[in-house]
Design a protein around this motif. Sequence first.
Motif, PDB file in Angstrom:
ATOM      1  N   LEU A  36       0.839  -1.189   0.000  1.00 28.92           N
ATOM      2  CA  LEU A  36       0.000   0.000   0.000  1.00 28.92           C
ATOM      3  C   LEU A  36       0.883   1.251   0.000  1.00 28.92           C
ATOM      4  O   LEU A  36       0.663   2.215  -0.740  1.00 28.92           O
ATOM      5  CB  LEU A  36      -0.896   0.005   1.233  1.00 28.92           C
ATOM      6  N   LEU A  37       1.911   1.195   0.811  1.00 28.17           N
ATOM      7  CA  LEU A  37       2.835   2.313   0.909  1.00 28.17           C
ATOM      8  C   LEU A  37       3.511   2.571  -0.439  1.00 28.17           C
ATOM      9  O   LEU A  37       3.604   3.706  -0.914  1.00 28.17           O
ATOM     10  CB  LEU A  37       3.875   2.003   1.985  1.00 28.17           C
ATOM     11  N   ALA A  38       3.934   1.481  -1.052  1.00 29.84           N
ATOM     12  CA  ALA A  38       4.612   1.630  -2.336  1.00 29.84           C
ATOM     13  C   ALA A  38       3.674   2.249  -3.375  1.00 29.84           C
ATOM     14  O   ALA A  38       4.060   3.147  -4.134  1.00 29.84           O
ATOM     15  CB  ALA A  38       5.116   0.268  -2.817  1.00 29.84           C
ATOM     16  N   ALA A  39       2.435   1.763  -3.381  1.00 31.41           N
ATOM     17  CA  ALA A  39       1.470   2.301  -4.346  1.00 31.41           C
ATOM     18  C   ALA A  39       1.188   3.769  -4.046  1.00 31.41           C
ATOM     19  O   ALA A  39       1.071   4.598  -4.944  1.00 31.41           O
ATOM     20  CB  ALA A  39       0.180   1.495  -4.301  1.00 31.41           C
ATOM     21  N   THR A  40       1.108   4.077  -2.747  1.00 31.16           N
ATOM     22  CA  THR A  40       0.891   5.467  -2.345  1.00 31.16           C
ATOM     23  C   THR A  40       1.983   6.355  -2.930  1.00 31.16           C
ATOM     24  O   THR A  40       1.718   7.424  -3.481  1.00 31.16           O
ATOM     25  CB  THR A  40       0.896   5.575  -0.806  1.00 31.16           C
ATOM     26  N   ILE A  41       3.208   5.875  -2.802  1.00 27.46           N
ATOM     27  CA  ILE A  41       4.327   6.673  -3.313  1.00 27.46           C
ATOM     28  C   ILE A  41       4.192   6.876  -4.819  1.00 27.46           C
ATOM     29  O   ILE A  41       4.277   7.989  -5.319  1.00 27.46           O
ATOM     30  CB  ILE A  41       5.661   5.979  -2.958  1.00 27.46           C
TER      31      ILE A  41
END
Lengths: 508, 305, 311, 348
Positions: free
Chosen positions: C13-18
């Motif tokens: 999720l964090l990666a996609a957020t970035i």
Amino acid sequence: MQPILKMINITKTFPGVVANRNVNLEVYHGEIHALLGENGAGKSTLMNVLYGLYQADSGEIYFEGKRVNFESAKDAIRAGIGMIHQHFMLIPVHTVLDNIIMGLPGDRGIFYDRALHRERVLEIAHRYGLEIDPDAYVQDLSVGAQQRVEIVKALYRKAKLLIMDEPTAVLTPQEVKELFSTLKKLSQEGMSIILITHKLNEVLEVADRVTVLRDGQVIKTLNTKDADEKLLAQLMVGREVNFVPAKSPCQPGPVVLEIKDLVVKNQRGITALNGLSLTVRGGEILGIAGVDGNGQTELAEAIAGLIKPVAGTILLNGEPIVGKKPRVITEKGLGHIPEDRHKRGLVLDFTLSENIILQSYYCEPWCGKFGFLNLNSIKSMAQELLEKYKVKAPHSEVAARTLSGGNQQKVVVAREISRRPKLLLAVQPTRGVDVGAIEYIHEQIIKERERGAAVLLISTELSEILALSDRIAVIYKGQIMGEMTNDNPDINEIGLMMAGIRKKKEAS
Amino acid sequence: KNEEPKKEGEAKKYKIALVLPGPINDQGWNATAYAGLQLVKKDLGIDMEYIENVQQADFEATLRDYGEKGYDLVFAHGVQFTDAVNKVAPQYPKTFFMVINSDQGKAPNIGGIGIREWEGGYVAGTIAGLITKTKKLGAIGSFPFPVIKGTLDAFENAAKAVDPSIKVMKTYVNSWEDIQKGKETALAMAENGADVLFCSANQVGLGSIEAAKMKGVKAIGYIAPQNEVAPGTVVASVLYKTPNLFKWVVEQFIAGKLEPKGYSQGWAEGVLEMDWTDEVPQEVKDKVNAVIEDLKAGKIAPPKP
Amino acid sequence: MEQIFTLGFFITLLAATIRLSVPILLAALGGMFSERSGVINIGLEGMMLIGALFGVIGSYVTGSPWIGILFAIGGGILLALIHAYMTVSLGVDHVVTGIAVNILSVGLTSFIFRAMFGITTTPVKVNAFKPLAIPGLKDLPLIGPILFQQNILVYLAFLLVPLASLILYRTSWGLAIRTVGEHPKAADTVGINVVKIRYLCVLLSGIFAGVAGAFLSLGQFNMFVDNMVSGRGFIAVAAVIFGKWKPSGILAASLIFGLADALQIRLQAVGTGIPYQVFLMLPYIVTVIAMSGLVGKTTAPAALGKSYEKN
Amino acid sequence: MKKDLLLINLVVPILAILAALVLGAILLLFINVNPLEAYSVLLFGNLTSLYGISEILVKAVPIIMTGLAFTFAYRTGLFNIGAEGQMYVGAIAAVVVGLKLGHLSPFLAIPLSLLAALIAGGIWGGIPGLLKAVFGSSEIIITIMLNYVAVYLLSYLVDKPLREKSGFYPQTDMIGENAFLPVLIPNTRLHLGFLIALLFVVLVYIILWRTKLGFELRAVGLNLHAAEYAGIDVRTKMFLALALSGALAGVAGFTEVGGIHHRLLDNFSKGVGFDGIAVALLGQATPFGVVLASLLFGLLQVGANSMQRSVGVPANIVYIIQGLIILFLLGGTILARRYQKKKAKGVA
Ligand SMILES: Nc1ncnc2c1ncn2[C@@H]1O[C@H](COP(=O)(O)OP(=O)(O)OP(=O)(O)O)[C@@H](O)[C@H]1O
Ligand SMILES: Nc1ncnc2c1ncn2[C@@H]1O[C@H](COP(=O)(O)OP(=O)(O)OP(=O)(O)O)[C@@H](O)[C@H]1O
Ligand SMILES: [Mg+2]
Ligand SMILES: [Mg+2]
């Protein structure tokens, strides 16, 4: 001695106005040179031309013997000219230090060495006795402190010629004294200073020479030791000036306005009025003297219902009006000439007739039953009022913006007075308008008093207070320092009170 | 009745127009129609006109304009034109209106022709079901239009027919063009365990293929030949021979055989085709081909709406 | 449902957020400079779009995505020049100009793309940026492979945040920009060239938006498709205001947008039975709520949207 | 003075449009299209037939409404970027009424769906209005955000609860025939919505310049502090302005579904909200100016379709020309004013 500055045959026009016509001006090294003239005489324009903000239509400028052609302020600053503007050119949300160094090149590349600048700023401030805090935000400073920042800003740029456009308008007499001693010190060190002012006594006190402008033209340049107030006034206006308007003796009626222990915080939460009390009776003018920024704005806005006091009471004709909406207070009989006609008093892009009904547009006969405006009757009433109050305007349907400041102010005065208020709150009613208009507005205010209205006059111009008031109160830091009747008042005492020094208690 | 067929030599005088709801370079629905127009020109020597990117509010006016100018045949490229065609057609009896993807016709001059897209989705689902290891698949659609929804449902049905334990994640992105959203949606599916991805949403599909490449999972190309978009990732493409469909209609029209009814085409008519890569083992291909034969024979039911 | 909120879920999720926040962040940082100097730039969308196209063209012509970036910057500058001339030199309303820039760019990109590449059913592929693993960090357990194997533009975007802060608050340029945006006349009196600063800032916004567009076409993909920016420019405009015209605030705003989007995509993929449109609305509703309660009143640069006529 | 006005109001627009067309012509030559032929279709193609003219008017209707919506808020000093969303919710409400009450007499069905659209648009515009009044939130952001929310709301409604009975396409059933806006000229699509829009033009003019409410709104727009001083409740007026602005945009949705689509569809009339901003500012934020600018937009958009059909000009060039016309119109006006000022100064 060689003049540091020579302006030759400067002409500058705006659409429809010749602001400067063939103006010649010479300023010497180490000289304090006053520039005197009525509103609109062209003083600011001439200085803006010198400072590179405006380009002259024709004429030549020599600075330190060299022909110069400043295309922007940057060129002027580089040549060694500093200017402090009539309206301060400071950014409220910046710190003092940022305000001083803005526009300067970076120290290492584009980076600032703020520590170094801070040190140097403080050094200059100390040397000339200009106390400032580099880390304070300008929005939190008093007007006097802001002016010190402006001066340091100019000195910091190593100005050799300092232009000051009406620097004293916002200062206490004591602060004026301090400023003048600073200026004298600077001039002794070789700095040349051009000082713009309307105040004749100041010219005589501090300047070496004076140039008088009228209608964009130089009337005369003379040594101050050869001049007196009467002569200067005559040169300035072109006729004899009636300094004090005629008025009949005061016959006070019942109390119209009574304020008790009023506490008001300004927008940023700082206490602006701190337990202020006063009363005004019908048929009298109470003048509030004081230096700008001591709570005058807040006092007026609190009475008008534009800000809500934290504590205290305000009674208008015996009725409490704290917490009431502005409209309700207006309907109870307040007429309000606001401090800033551009901010509050007028909608500049409205027509004159729209501005004239600004306080009463919703009432009969201007507004019919179903909320429709009755344009014809509005127009004819406006036209009538413009004539009655001698407003110079082609007709009632031009935008207020197109009028001169003085005529704009007359529109505001006409609107407020024509509603026949029980209390007339007049704040800086003649700020920045010319002598003719001042005389006229003063007459109108006195007429209101004679009609029986109570008048609360708030002004930073002591001369205006002295000319109009029946009683005088001095405001300082949100409190009334003292009160006295206006027969032979002790000007020195008023000055001290304006600076926060209380001598006697209670006069009345 | 329709106009009588013209003589062979006059064939080039036919005035045929193609009305497109989107831009011709959308790499999908409209682009294939434009390819059809080119095919008709190449094979039949007929210059079709086209108008692209026509907004919903302009459907009626556009169709009317062609009727007014006496066009012989007007293709309305999408079922969303149905209302407008129904309104306009009766006023222009000399013009035949053909609504693509509609399954209805109306005498005397409205026809419909569609690709049984669900058949494409079914085959894609079969392939995905056969090659998945995680038993999780991802299917992305643009909008829940019947055709798209049917395609996604058929995809799911087919996968479950291979192995009932397979789970299919279905998502709509509400766009034909937001390629980054397509990519992120596909990534989310892959991260959630899907190892074969399928997308029916024009350009958005390119996003899902990109995601499959990033995550090292497989994708199934759709509509256009997409095997080369990401070799090794796209294992096979289900091709739409939409151009053939246009050519077929125009031929029928010239021959005077085009009827005001709903036509539909699929594997049986050669409008759908497979484009394999070596990534797929022969046994899978065999099984898929058997399914295709079943579809041709009408042995498989379309998904319930 | 419960098994989805695993550690792995949060990391991805964090990666996609970035990834989702980068284009918004880049464009918004540029928009911030423009607005800090007093020029509203609602044309970021169009500038991103042209950046996306020019990036692909540059990479197509030269084979190098880096030169693609230069092209993208050029494209952004082109539209920014139009915006600057209209708003700064002529004093035309900033909002309409921005809208015109957007309309122009939709037409221009589609026209140029077709003129160059024709009409195809498969995209023209060009060389794009490859993921760049950061040695050391990439080997961190769990998060390393996901967070530190992005393409270089991602790292660049996040590095630009402190850099923008540095420029805005520590340099002579930054002080000049802030002064011009607050009080152009005062800037004039201390010798700051208001017109020049505003031009530079608008151009800067064009440059940033161009790179933001190229991030989509060359960082996330290796191709251009019509209208691929899909409203991210408008979100960037919102992020500037939401972030209170500060680099750190804009970073936070962009991440919130990115997070809301990443989250809705994931929740939708999991299949919750909630209509998918509700998820699509999520980022926008989050903003509305944040703007009303949490962020509340924002004070724009005092001279924002006002033209300055010297004389 | 008269001559000066003529220059700004007539000569400049013509020159601006010409300049934009010349630039567009270069692109047309580039793709081997004869610009003269293309432009004669673009500009005059639809003026030669009643049907063509009616199509221009049909196109202008929703743009007039969104243009009025922007104008209304703008005069109060607010930027309503949300006409698009407000139009959608207006359409939703109008269709719901049309579906449920479409069997009533047209004299009931039409006014009721208009009312519903007004209310729904008003609510959608009222939300940013309320947030502005209470929290001081930027109406620009909130209206942009609510556009997206409205798009997805519409998408959801036609996908699920309001989907047509056959369940086939994501659209609603046709509204009752009595809720259709009657066609004004037989064999055209020009519907009652056109007159309704003109009615609102007059109404907006009257409200803004002839009523006390308009006086208050304009005072707030021009000088907030003076309005406060005049006893006007600034916050309430801001709320009201955005709500009424939204209501006007809602009417655009009503005319589109009542006059054109007769049902709710995903993404109908995309971009009309933004067209509204452009026409409002081109029309100098006056109702009459909005009409003129909307007609220009209608002419260009209908002409663009014709140009595509008969000359084969791709749609993208139309966008380019439209963008250029806006830029040249606005820029040209300013350059002309400057030129006049310079001349005036020369005289003084
Ligand atoms: N920017 C401008 N545009 C048009 N007219 C101007 C402008 N600035 C000044 N003027 C006009 O030029 C004349 C001279 O103005 P100026 O500001 O120089 O007077 P001043 O002597 O400084 O007056 P004050 O004592 O009020 O400061 C006035 O008639 C004024 O209205
Ligand atoms: N004739 C004019 N045409 C255009 N602008 C003018 C004209 N006269 C004045 N102005 C502008 O209007 C402003 C207000 O003019 P004026 O100086 O008369 O009012 P003021 O309240 O005294 O302002 P200030 O406090 O700056 O002295 C000035 O800043 C000037 O630029
Ligand atoms: Mg002055
Ligand atoms: Mg003045």
